[in-house]
Design a protein around this motif. Structure first.
Motif, mmCIF file in Angstrom:
data_model
loop_
_atom_site.group_PDB
_atom_site.id
_atom_site.type_symbol
_atom_site.label_atom_id
_atom_site.label_comp_id
_atom_site.label_asym_id
_atom_site.label_seq_id
_atom_site.Cartn_x
_atom_site.Cartn_y
_atom_site.Cartn_z
ATOM 1 N N THR A 119 0.858 -1.188 0.000
ATOM 2 C CA THR A 119 0.000 0.000 0.000
ATOM 3 C C THR A 119 0.891 1.233 0.000
ATOM 4 O OG1 THR A 119 -0.215 0.130 2.434
ATOM 5 C CG2 THR A 119 -1.800 -1.277 1.264
ATOM 6 N N LEU A 120 0.657 2.131 -0.938
ATOM 7 C CA LEU A 120 1.470 3.341 -1.086
ATOM 8 C C LEU A 120 0.645 4.544 -0.624
ATOM 9 C CD1 LEU A 120 2.955 2.609 -4.634
ATOM 10 C CD2 LEU A 120 4.105 2.290 -2.430
ATOM 11 N N GLY A 121 0.978 5.088 0.537
ATOM 12 C CA GLY A 121 0.260 6.250 1.039
ATOM 13 C C GLY A 121 -0.873 5.877 1.983
ATOM 14 N N ARG A 122 -1.412 6.909 2.652
ATOM 15 C CA ARG A 122 -2.350 6.629 3.753
ATOM 16 C C ARG A 122 -3.726 6.184 3.292
ATOM 17 N NH1 ARG A 122 -5.022 11.782 5.097
ATOM 18 N NH2 ARG A 122 -4.260 13.311 3.609
ATOM 19 N N PHE A 123 -4.197 6.640 2.121
ATOM 20 C CA PHE A 123 -5.537 6.217 1.692
ATOM 21 C C PHE A 123 -5.540 4.745 1.298
ATOM 22 C CE2 PHE A 123 -5.795 10.786 1.294
ATOM 23 C CZ PHE A 123 -7.007 11.027 1.915
ATOM 24 N N SER A 124 -4.460 4.311 0.699
ATOM 25 C CA SER A 124 -4.304 2.899 0.356
ATOM 26 C C SER A 124 -4.151 2.069 1.638
ATOM 27 C CB SER A 124 -3.088 2.746 -0.555
ATOM 28 O OG SER A 124 -2.868 1.414 -0.904
ATOM 29 N N MET A 125 -3.338 2.557 2.552
ATOM 30 C CA MET A 125 -3.119 1.872 3.829
ATOM 31 C C MET A 125 -4.416 1.742 4.625
ATOM 32 S SD MET A 125 -0.948 3.278 7.085
ATOM 33 C CE MET A 125 -2.317 4.367 7.485
ATOM 34 N N ALA A 126 -5.239 2.799 4.592
ATOM 35 C CA ALA A 126 -6.460 2.831 5.416
ATOM 36 C C ALA A 126 -7.473 1.758 5.026
ATOM 37 C CB ALA A 126 -7.099 4.217 5.332
ATOM 38 N N ARG A 127 -7.360 1.219 3.808
ATOM 39 C CA ARG A 127 -8.261 0.121 3.425
ATOM 40 C C ARG A 127 -8.115 -1.070 4.358
ATOM 41 N NH1 ARG A 127 -10.272 -1.883 -1.286
ATOM 42 N NH2 ARG A 127 -9.016 -3.741 -0.993
ATOM 43 N N VAL A 128 -6.888 -1.347 4.766
ATOM 44 C CA VAL A 128 -6.643 -2.528 5.594
ATOM 45 C C VAL A 128 -6.217 -2.189 7.024
ATOM 46 C CG1 VAL A 128 -6.249 -4.379 3.937
ATOM 47 C CG2 VAL A 128 -4.456 -2.719 4.313
ATOM 48 N N PHE A 129 -5.719 -0.965 7.225
ATOM 49 C CA PHE A 129 -5.319 -0.528 8.573
ATOM 50 C C PHE A 129 -6.050 0.785 8.876
ATOM 51 C CE2 PHE A 129 -1.523 -2.438 6.454
ATOM 52 C CZ PHE A 129 -1.456 -3.617 7.180
ATOM 53 N N PRO A 130 -7.368 0.709 9.092
ATOM 54 C CA PRO A 130 -8.167 1.943 9.119
ATOM 55 C C PRO A 130 -7.805 2.945 10.199
ATOM 56 C CG PRO A 130 -9.503 0.035 9.738
ATOM 57 C CD PRO A 130 -8.198 -0.496 9.243
ATOM 58 N N LYS A 131 -7.280 2.486 11.334
ATOM 59 C CA LYS A 131 -7.026 3.440 12.428
ATOM 60 C C LYS A 131 -5.539 3.701 12.646
ATOM 61 C CE LYS A 131 -11.268 2.829 14.988
ATOM 62 N NZ LYS A 131 -11.983 1.590 14.806
ATOM 63 N N ALA A 132 -4.709 3.103 11.798
ATOM 64 C CA ALA A 132 -3.261 3.221 12.008
ATOM 65 C C ALA A 132 -2.709 4.500 11.381
ATOM 66 C CB ALA A 132 -2.566 2.007 11.411
ATOM 67 N N ARG A 133 -1.507 4.869 11.808
ATOM 68 C CA ARG A 133 -0.804 6.021 11.210
ATOM 69 C C ARG A 133 0.385 5.504 10.421
ATOM 70 N NH1 ARG A 133 0.189 10.149 15.985
ATOM 71 N NH2 ARG A 133 1.363 11.180 14.342
ATOM 72 N N ILE A 134 0.542 6.007 9.221
ATOM 73 C CA ILE A 134 1.585 5.496 8.325
ATOM 74 C C ILE A 134 2.976 5.693 8.916
ATOM 75 C CG2 ILE A 134 1.842 7.589 6.901
ATOM 76 C CD1 ILE A 134 1.901 5.513 4.474
ATOM 77 N N SER A 135 3.166 6.756 9.675
ATOM 78 C CA SER A 135 4.494 6.999 10.269
ATOM 79 C C SER A 135 4.846 5.917 11.286
ATOM 80 C CB SER A 135 4.536 8.372 10.940
ATOM 81 O OG SER A 135 3.527 8.465 11.928
ATOM 82 N N ARG A 136 3.828 5.254 11.828
ATOM 83 C CA ARG A 136 4.058 4.195 12.824
ATOM 84 C C ARG A 136 4.220 2.820 12.189
ATOM 85 N NH1 ARG A 136 1.120 6.502 17.380
ATOM 86 N NH2 ARG A 136 2.419 8.312 17.851
ATOM 87 N N ILE A 137 3.454 2.549 11.122
ATOM 88 C CA ILE A 137 3.408 1.150 10.654
ATOM 89 C C ILE A 137 4.079 0.902 9.304
ATOM 90 C CG2 ILE A 137 1.284 0.760 11.982
ATOM 91 C CD1 ILE A 137 -0.090 0.380 9.164
ATOM 92 N N HIS A 138 4.621 1.956 8.672
ATOM 93 C CA HIS A 138 5.282 1.700 7.380
ATOM 94 C C HIS A 138 6.392 0.670 7.582
ATOM 95 C CE1 HIS A 138 9.225 3.732 7.808
ATOM 96 N NE2 HIS A 138 8.590 4.487 8.686
ATOM 97 N N GLY A 139 6.544 -0.198 6.596
ATOM 98 C CA GLY A 139 7.590 -1.208 6.658
ATOM 99 C C GLY A 139 7.282 -2.404 7.542
ATOM 100 N N GLN A 140 6.017 -2.485 8.045
ATOM 101 C CA GLN A 140 5.646 -3.615 8.908
ATOM 102 C C GLN A 140 4.566 -4.447 8.225
ATOM 103 O OE1 GLN A 140 4.733 -2.361 12.976
ATOM 104 N NE2 GLN A 140 6.003 -0.561 12.668
ATOM 105 N N PRO A 141 4.914 -5.647 7.752
ATOM 106 C CA PRO A 141 3.934 -6.471 7.054
ATOM 107 C C PRO A 141 2.880 -7.042 7.991
ATOM 108 C CG PRO A 141 5.974 -7.690 7.347
ATOM 109 C CD PRO A 141 6.232 -6.309 7.861
ATOM 110 N N ARG A 142 1.662 -7.207 7.471
ATOM 111 C CA ARG A 142 0.574 -7.867 8.185
ATOM 112 C C ARG A 142 -0.131 -8.789 7.208
ATOM 113 N NH1 ARG A 142 2.706 -5.451 11.602
ATOM 114 N NH2 ARG A 142 1.958 -4.063 13.233
#
Length: 200
Positions: A119-142
């Motif tokens: 996922t590239l960027g926060r809108f893409s990330m929010a699909r699967v990590f809706p409440k997370a912050r990209i600065s905290r979880i980038h680089g961490q696979p789930r």
């Protein structure tokens, strides 16, 4: 015509939200139908809207450099966006636009069956990590429902904020190892993960 091609044709005709009124071309996405890796950005920009292809501007060139750093080209991966039409003035996608496009991206992931969705960027990330912050979880696979999701900063963010560039480059360099380990990564229980990430 394959199911993925039929889906792209459906996206090109889509009128589910108001964005279709201003588009030059819809941008369904492109890449091999059996790609191991899928990159999901946020929304098409000016150049993407003109050409009907994802990531063809400055961020796309940077993405190609990043792929080159791990021995891949854009022809080796599937590249798509959360929404398939350009928002006016490149504004952020609205919730109703993301929702209107959600079935398209869900279906693409289902058909391609990638081992890794980056996922590239926060809108893409929010699909699967809706409440997370990209600065905290980038680089961490789930791993969720058998697919490994890997959040990264959007290449455009690194172009606008050079301080992010190293993080983007380092996160990219981990991808080959993640592909090798994909089968061993344990499933995540998403809602609690997202809540826990918020607490720290």
């Amino acid at each position: 015509m394959s199911e993925l091609e039929a889906l792209a044709a459906e996206i090109a005709r889509c009128t589910r939200c108001l964005l279709h009124r201003g588009r030059t071309k819809a941008v369904p996405g492109e890449g091999p139908e059996d790609a191991e890796i899928m990159f999901v950005g946020e929304a098409p920009g000016f150049h993407e809207d003109q050409q009907g292809r994802p990531f063809v501007g400055a961020a796309g060139r940077f993405l190609e450099e990043l792929l080159d750093s791990i021995g891949l080209t854009r022809e080796d991966v599937f590249i798509a966006n959360v929404i398939k039409c350009r928002p006016p003035g490149n504004r952020d996608p609205l919730p109703e636009e993301i929702e209107a496009c959600k079935p398209f991206l869900d279906r693409q992931i289902e058909l391609i069956r990638p081992q890794l969705v980056v996922t590239l960027g926060r809108f893409s990330m929010a699909r699967v990590f809706p409440k997370a912050r990209i600065s905290r979880i980038h680089g961490q696979p789930r791993k969720i429902s058998g697919v490994v999701y890997y959040p990264m900063y959007h290449p455009a963010a690194a172009l606008h904020q050079p301080s992010l560039r190293r993080a983007v480059e380092e996160d990219m360099l981990r991808i080959p190892e993640l592909i090798k380990q994909a089968a061993q990564i344990a499933e995540s229980s998403l809602p609690t993960e997202a809540e826990q990430l918020r607490l720290f």
